[in-house]
Design an enzyme around this catalytic site. Structure first.
Site, PDB file in Angstrom:
ATOM      1  CD  GLU A  90      -2.546  -0.952   2.128  1.00 37.98           C
ATOM      2  OE1 GLU A  90      -4.194  -0.744   1.768  1.00 37.98           O
ATOM      3  OE2 GLU A  90      -2.395  -1.286   3.191  1.00 37.98           O
ATOM      4  CB  CYS A 105       2.816   7.007   3.504  1.00 41.16           C
ATOM      5  SG  CYS A 105       3.395   6.631   5.053  1.00 41.16           S
ATOM      6  CB  CYS A 112       7.423  -5.241   8.431  1.00 40.46           C
ATOM      7  SG  CYS A 112       8.560  -5.000   9.951  1.00 40.46           S
ATOM      8  CB  CYS A 116       5.954  -3.441  16.153  1.00 41.01           C
ATOM      9  SG  CYS A 116       7.121  -2.750  15.772  1.00 41.01           S
ATOM     10  CB  CYS A 119       1.832  -2.442  13.442  1.00 41.13           C
ATOM     11  SG  CYS A 119       3.105  -2.567  11.453  1.00 41.13           S
ATOM     12  CB  CYS A 331       0.485   5.941  10.980  1.00 42.05           C
ATOM     13  SG  CYS A 331       1.499   6.729  10.480  1.00 42.05           S
TER      14      CYS A 331
END
Ligand code: SAH
Ligand code: SF4
Length: 341
Positions: A90, A105, A112, A116, A119, A331
């Site tokens: 994205e 962004c 990833c 975390c 997230c 975010c």
């Protein structure tokens, strides 16, 4: 078939040699790709029709597709972009009050590995690195789709940019040289990969380094970010002090505010103390709730109190505007999966 976007001027010049064409043709094509952001070779109207036909036999502009596009009521646009191997990431275009600023962004990886707990990207695990061409394709996709020129880039999409640093630095150079996006208009955000921060300190990087701190002490941070066990806060602090010392540059500290977890007055005081000697600005990010997590956003009142306490310690503090919340483009909400999957 050859893909034109991602090629530098020198590479295009060499290609033109192959075609028996002049260097000037390379300059024209370069301009069509990076400034005018055309989607087809036919749109390169200052090239002769014959030459365009010849070029079309051997080259195309891009192999990247827009799979989904969503437009928010605040003007933010989120794209799900598909690469030729079927993997998607994205990319978000944000317009701030000053309409002259268009910020992309961008993602640096598919998924990833840092994982975390708060997230959406982390939930997917690591799939693969993006090449530098795939990184810049995100900005080109935005420019081709909107007809607008991106002015700022933040590496705050999916993935950990410092775990794909070679490609990120190559993309950065192309943003500088080919897109004319100045290094100071680019921000790289990291969860705190210490050896890579030390490597960056040695480079002449003019871009802003943003650190996802998110907690003022080891125990709280380890709960949010497993990477804290590998690269703990006290060592991160040393690396940041050295970074500022070597580069002279001010860093940005990112801190998500989670209700009742890291938004208390004690946390604000502890954070102010931790950051005391570090030359930095602080960006507070109201947490965007993600499915499958227990965390909630802090109240506006708590956010303002937290901000006030930090400002009192002499730092410049901003609260990040929530952009695109109605289309899950805020975010950390980028999972890189389409809803139908
Ligand atoms: N991997 C890098 C860059 C991408 S994330 C990093 O973590 O820094 C960009 C920012 O969004 C980081 O500060 C990240 O912690 C934050 N973020 C992730 N999930 C979020 C969420 N649900 N709400 C608010 N911010 C989030
Ligand atoms: Fe990865 Fe950044 Fe998400 Fe952590 S916050 S899982 S480092 S993308």
């Amino acid at each position: 078939m050859l893909v034109l976007s991602g090629l530098s001027l020198v590479e295009l010049e060499n290609l033109m040699l192959d075609f028996g064409a002049t260097k000037f043709r390379a300059k024209q094509i370069h301009n069509w790709i990076y400034s005018k952001s055309v989607s087809s070779i036919d749109e390169m109207t200052n090239l002769s029709k014959d030459f365009r036909e010849e070029l079309k036999q051997r080259a195309k502009i891009t192999e990247t597709k827009i799979k989904i596009k969503q437009v928010s009521s605040d003007g933010t646009i989120k794209y799900l972009i598909e690469y030729p191997d079927g993997e998607c990431v994205e990319t978000v275009l944000m317009r701030f009050d000053n309409r002259a600023n268009l910020t992309a962004c961008v993602s640096s990886q598919v998924g990833c590995a840092v994982n975390c707990s708060f997230c959406a990207t982390g939930k997917r695990g690591f799939i693969r690195n993006l090449t530098y061409q795939e990184i810049i394709e995100q900005v080109l996709t935005i420019q081709r789709d909107t007809g607008l020129k991106v002015t700022n880039v933040v590496f705050m999409g999916q993935g950990e940019p410092l775990l794909n640093l070679d490609n990120v630095l190559k993309a950065l150079k192309i943003f500088n040289d080919d897109f004319q996006i100045g290094a100071r208009r680019i921000t790289i955000s990291t969860s705190g990969i210490i050896p890579k921060i030390r490597e960056l300190a040695q480079s002449e990087l003019q871009s802003t380094l943003a650190i996802s701190l998110h907690a003022p002490n080891h125990i709280l941070r380890a709960e949010l970010m497993p990477i804290e066990n590998k690269y703990p806060l006290d060592e991160l602090k040393k690396a940041l002090l050295d970074y500022v010392d070597k580069t002279g540059r001010r860093i940005t500290i990112e801190y998500i505010l989670i209700h009742g977890f890291n938004d208390t007055i004690d946390c604000a005081k502890e954070l102010a103390y931790f950051l005391k000697n570090i030359k930095c600005n602080i960006n507070l990010i109201p947490y965007n709730a993600v499915d499958d997590t227990k965390y909630k956003k802090s109240s506006n009142n708590d956010i303002m109190k937290f901000k006030y306490l930090l400002e009192h310690s002499g730092k410049k503090v901003t609260v990040r505007l929530e952009r695109g919340a109605d289309i899950d483009a805020a975010c950390g909400q980028l999972s890189g999966r389409s809803k139908s999957e």
